[in-house]
Design a protein around this motif. Structure first.
Motif, short mmCIF file in Angstrom:
data_model
loop_
_atom_site.label_atom_id
_atom_site.label_comp_id
_atom_site.label_asym_id
_atom_site.label_seq_id
_atom_site.Cartn_x
_atom_site.Cartn_y
_atom_site.Cartn_z
N LEU A 66 1.65 7.03 -6.77
CA LEU A 66 0.53 8.16 -7.04
C LEU A 66 1.21 9.40 -6.92
N LEU A 67 2.13 9.70 -5.96
CA LEU A 67 2.30 10.99 -5.64
C LEU A 67 3.38 11.62 -6.62
N ALA A 82 0.88 -1.30 -0.15
CA ALA A 82 0.08 0.19 0.03
C ALA A 82 0.88 1.44 -0.17
N VAL A 83 2.00 1.20 0.64
CA VAL A 83 2.98 2.42 0.85
C VAL A 83 3.36 2.65 -0.49
N CYS A 84 3.78 1.67 -1.31
CA CYS A 84 4.52 1.99 -2.58
C CYS A 84 3.48 2.41 -3.55
N LEU A 85 2.21 2.00 -3.41
CA LEU A 85 1.36 2.46 -4.43
C LEU A 85 0.99 3.84 -4.25
N VAL A 86 1.09 4.30 -2.95
CA VAL A 86 0.84 5.79 -2.61
C VAL A 86 1.85 6.69 -3.14
N LEU A 87 3.12 6.28 -2.73
CA LEU A 87 4.34 6.87 -3.42
C LEU A 87 4.38 7.04 -5.01
#
Length: 903
Positions: free
Chosen positions: A354-355, A347-352
């Motif tokens: 996206l940013l 989940a953290v990788c997906l957020v990064l």
């Protein structure tokens, strides 16, 4: 007796002892006849056989003598004493011919002796004083001289002074003395010297009193020191704190002036509000552990306590027993924990990711910040934003105007993409403004200022409002943000007043190397980014009448410009604004010392800049041209230009203007000649004043160079047809004192020539009026006009409907489009090869004498362009500027190429 009256003085008897000649023990003395009382003259001599009086060359009759004989006991010689009386009638017989005098002649056997002459005068004292003391009001510690010339009298009157009917004795008061001319002098006025003073003259005849003179000693008020700043008015958020002072150091007395300036100062303050902490949501329960317990947590972070707020109450961790099967399968629990950790990492990788995608998209999309875009992007070349409607036959002019009545607006048009690359714009074969790509952008503009009454109403709540003029006649105002703008006071420039209204025919360039330009009047240019982003300022520009503001001048100083205020004071500007105003000095570095003065918050005027000298601060700078000065200032306030002549060759420009009544119902006709400082603001006020008086302009204004020679200005009228007109002036000329003109503090100096028609049917007047400075050059006016109606000079009058907007907000205030401006700045600010940078541009625009000032700023090119905008708005030649920029580019390779069509 007859023989005695005709006798002459004989020589002493030969061989007689000189001791036997009579000598006088008592000689007659001068006496005064008071009213009608006779006076007595006496003389006594020894040894004497006869004594007679001789008055005015004639012997007094023997019967008028009263004689007394005696013997001197010491010597035994005979003593003889004689008296006569002289009446007023005897003296008046010879009054006006010569003075009446008498003399004794004594005889003895050895010869005769004459006494001294005694003069008999009629005593008197006239009623009226030749000069009486007059009432005065003086400041404390100022010297006072009360003149007194007593009435004519014989004997001369003695003078004494009374203060409130009590005798003034200089022997008891060292601060007082009486001059030989009988004037009473008070060396330094004291409050106790406030009294009624009377001059008293007296002699043996009478005692006379002058009229009483009331002396009032006043004290001008002075400010006390400022109190400490008060606490912030609010305990949470934005508020105010203030400090005050009182007019008690000293308190004004006896009509003294009250203190000038503010008695209260306010400043904004911000108090951080306390924020109490609050718990976040509980986390999910943990996996049941081998000990058959699981837990959950929370943080005091929504919000976290700050600024003294209370901490969260309660536990951070909550545990409890669990009875599920996990309690007995510890290994299985460990595997589930690993699974949860893996899911969180994904989940953290997906957020990064996206940013990162969002940032890349914004960088590509954000070629130009929406807040920076303006209506100049609609042009396809180096085209100014016009404030005038375009003509139908000129499609190249900008025809779309930004609507400043709304906060935001959307335009469909083409935009030049942002250049991501080197500092210089590398356009080897293109135009200065390349074809623009398509796009859609939102443009932000400041809302225009409200109506004048609303603006003044808001302004009246500020502490500095008391020093501003009431009304909006000479005021411009607007609301501005980071896009900047311009404020202008109409009809104060050289345009709109007829041909040559503001210029001397022989006006040359400035001695500081600045070319001559017609100036746009009193204006304030607020450049882009001078106001910090996110800030909105309500700014005003005010022209003061000279009777509204007291500007103290020392020595030979003279006011050279109008007094102008811009504000509000104390606002933060990140770049200098440019204040433009006219002046009347014929400037030369060897003849003038010119200073820029600014009024402080305390009301005192301070020198902030000396022109031609090295500036002591970077907050102010001034470009002086032949008719105008351009003041760079990072602090708004009240400014004036003051000069002090260094030689008698220093001169000021005077504008000579003639007015006469538009209608003449009587035989008398007045021609008024005004001698004004050559600044358009003064001419504007005089024309407005004459409109109220019903006057009309009867000749084109002329310029006279008035020198610092201490000589007055003379005016005379000549060449009138004597069969139709006659002058009622008794003298051959009229005169205006030098200091009234030189100070510059008396704005409406004028002389009036009163003429009289010999016939009511006379409507034509032809004459010549000469105006000259004593021992100097002059100007003549040839006046030839019709009294009934003459409108040949109506184009000089102030228009009833003022043309142009006093406030221009955002892009409409500038001739150079914003995008073009940014390109020029980014290209010329960095040092270029072969000197192709802002220095070359300054040289081509004749501004190379200001290189050191431009270099002290973060963007020298922006300063040059701002000055160009201030000097050339609204009629500047943008093509010439574009050509100058293109020539700079050619020195560094084909950097710029600007086509004439794009300009």
């Amino acid at each position: 007796t007859g023989a005695q009256q005709s006798a002459t003085v004989a020589n002493p008897v030969s061989g007689a002892s000189p001791d036997l000649l009579p000598h006088f023990q008592l000689e007659p003395e001068d006496v005064y006849i008071v009213k009608n009382k006779a006076v007595s003259l006496a003389c006594r001599a020894t040894p004497a056989t006869q004594i007679y009086f001789k008055c005015n060359g004639e012997w007094v009759h023997q019967g008028d003598h009263v004689t007394q004989h005696s013997t001197d006991r010491g010597t035994g010689l005979p003593v003889m004493e004689v008296r006569i009386e002289v009446t007023r009638q005897q003296v008046e017989k010879i009054f006006g011919l010569e003075e009446y005098w008498c003399q004794c002649v004594a005889w003895s056997s050895s010869g005769t002796t004459k006494s001294q002459k005694a003069f008999v005068r009629i005593a008197y004292l006239r009623k009226n004083f030749e000069q009486e003391p007059t009432a005065r009001e003086v400041s404390i510690e100022q010297g006072i001289v009360l003149p007194c010339r007593p009435p004519e009298g014989i004997p001369p009157a003695e003078v004494e002074w009374l203060r409130n009917e009590e005798l003034v004795d200089p022997a008891l008061d060292a601060n007082v003395y009486v001059t030989p001319e009988h004037s009473l002098v008070l060396r330094q006025a004291r409050l106790a010297d406030t009294a009624n003073y009377t001059c008293v003259a007296k002699n043996i005849v009478a005692r006379r009193r002058s009229s009483s003179a009331a002396i009032t000693v006043y004290v001008n008020g002075g400010w006390s020191t400022w109190t400490q700043w008060s606490g912030c008015s609010t305990s949470c958020g934005r508020g105010w704190q203030k400090r005050s002072r009182t007019c008690t150091n000293p308190t004004p007395l006896n009509g003294g002036a009250f203190c000038e300036g503010q008695n209260v100062q306010k400043t904004a303050c911000t108090t951080l509000c306390p924020v109490d902490g609050a718990w976040s949501e509980w986390s999910k329960w943990s996996v049941c552990g081998a000990e058959c317990t699981h837990w959950r947590s929370r943080e005091c972070s929504e919000p976290a306590p700050r600024n003294g707020g209370r901490e969260c109450h309660g536990p951070e961790l909550d545990t409890r027993n669990c009875t599920s099967e996990l309690c007995s399968h510890a290994a299985s629990g460990a595997e589930d924990v690993a699974l949860y950790v893996g899911l969180v990492a994904v989940a953290v990788c997906l957020v990064l990711l996206l940013l990162v995608g969002v940032l890349v998209y914004c960088r590509k999309k954000g070629g130009l910040d929406a807040d920076v875009a303006d209506s100049s992007i609609l042009t396809a070349g180096f085209q100014p934003v016009s404030i005038k409607p375009s003509k139908a036959d000129n499609p190249s002019l900008l025809t779309i105007q930004p609507d400043l009545s709304t906060a935001t607006m959307t335009y469909q048009g083409s935009l030049c993409p942002r250049q991501d690359g080197p500092a210089k714009l590398q356009l080897p074969n293109g135009h200065l403004l390349s074809p623009l790509g398509a796009g859609r952008h939102t443009l932000h503009h400041s809302s225009p200022a409200a109506e004048g009454a609303d603006f003044v109403a808001r302004l009246s709540t500020q502490s500095y409002f008391r020093s501003l003029p009431r009304g909006t006649t000479n005021m411009a105002y607007g609301t501005f943000n980071f896009l900047g703008g311009r404020l202008m006071i109409p009809n104060t420039g050289t345009a709109g007043w007829g041909q040559g209204a503001g210029a001397s025919p022989d006006a040359g360039g400035s001695p500081w190397g600045s070319p001559t330009h017609p100036h746009p009047g009193i204006s304030l240019l607020i450049p882009p980014d001078a106001i910090p982003r996110g800030k909105i300022y309500e700014v005003y520009l005010t022209l003061h009448k000279q009777e509204e503001v007291r500007l103290p001048l020392a020595g030979c100083q003279t006011l050279l410009s109008p007094i102008v205020s811009c504000g509000p004071p104390g606002v933060l500007l990140t770049r200098p604004a440019i204040l433009a105003m006219g002046h009347c000095v014929e400037a030369s570095a060897e003849n003038w010392s010119i200073r820029l003065k600014k009024q402080s918050c305390e009301g005192t005027w301070e020198d902030v800049l000396q022109l031609g000298a090295e500036p002591c601060t970077e907050l102010y700078y001034c470009q002086l041209e032949a008719q105008a000065c351009y003041i760079f200032t990072e602090q708004l306030g009240r400014f004036a230009l003051v000069g002090e002549s260094l030689s008698m060759a220093a001169s000021k420009r005077l504008k000579l203007v003639l007015f006469a009544p538009a209608a003449c119902p009587s035989l008398e006709y007045n021609i008024r000649v005004y001698c004004l400082s050559d600044t358009q603001d003064v001419l504007k006020e005089v024309i407005q004043l004459e409109k109220q008086l019903g006057g009309q302009l009867i000749g084109a204004p002329r310029v006279l160079h008035f020198k610092d020679s201490y000589h007055n200005l003379r005016l005379s009228i000549h060449d009138m047809p004597s069969s139709l007109w006659k002058s009622k002036l008794l003298a051959s000329y009229q005169e205006i004192p030098f200091y009234h003109i030189w100070s510059g503090l008396q704005p409406f100096l004028h002389c009036t020539f009163t003429l009289e028609r010999l016939s009511p049917s006379t409507c034509e007047l032809a004459c010549k009026i000469w105006v000259w400075q004593v021992e100097g050059d002059g100007q003549s006016f040839t006046v030839n006009f019709n009294i009934a109606k003459d409108t040949r000079f109506s184009d000089w009058l102030v228009p009833d409907n003022e043309v142009g907007a006093p406030a221009l907000v955002g892009p409409s205030a500038f001739k150079i489009p914003f995008l073009i401006r940014q390109k020029i700045i980014s290209s010329l600010d960095p040092p270029g090869t072969r000197g192709a940078d802002w220095r070359t541009l300054a040289q081509k625009l004749n501004l190379d004498s200001h290189l050191s000032f431009f270099a002290s700023k973060a963007s020298p090119t922006a300063m040059i362009l701002n000055l160009w905008e201030a000097r050339h708005f609204p009629n500047g030649n943008l093509s010439q500027l574009a050509a100058a920029v293109a020539e700079v580019g050619k020195q560094d390779g084909p950097l710029f190429a600007v086509s004439e069509a794009e300009c």
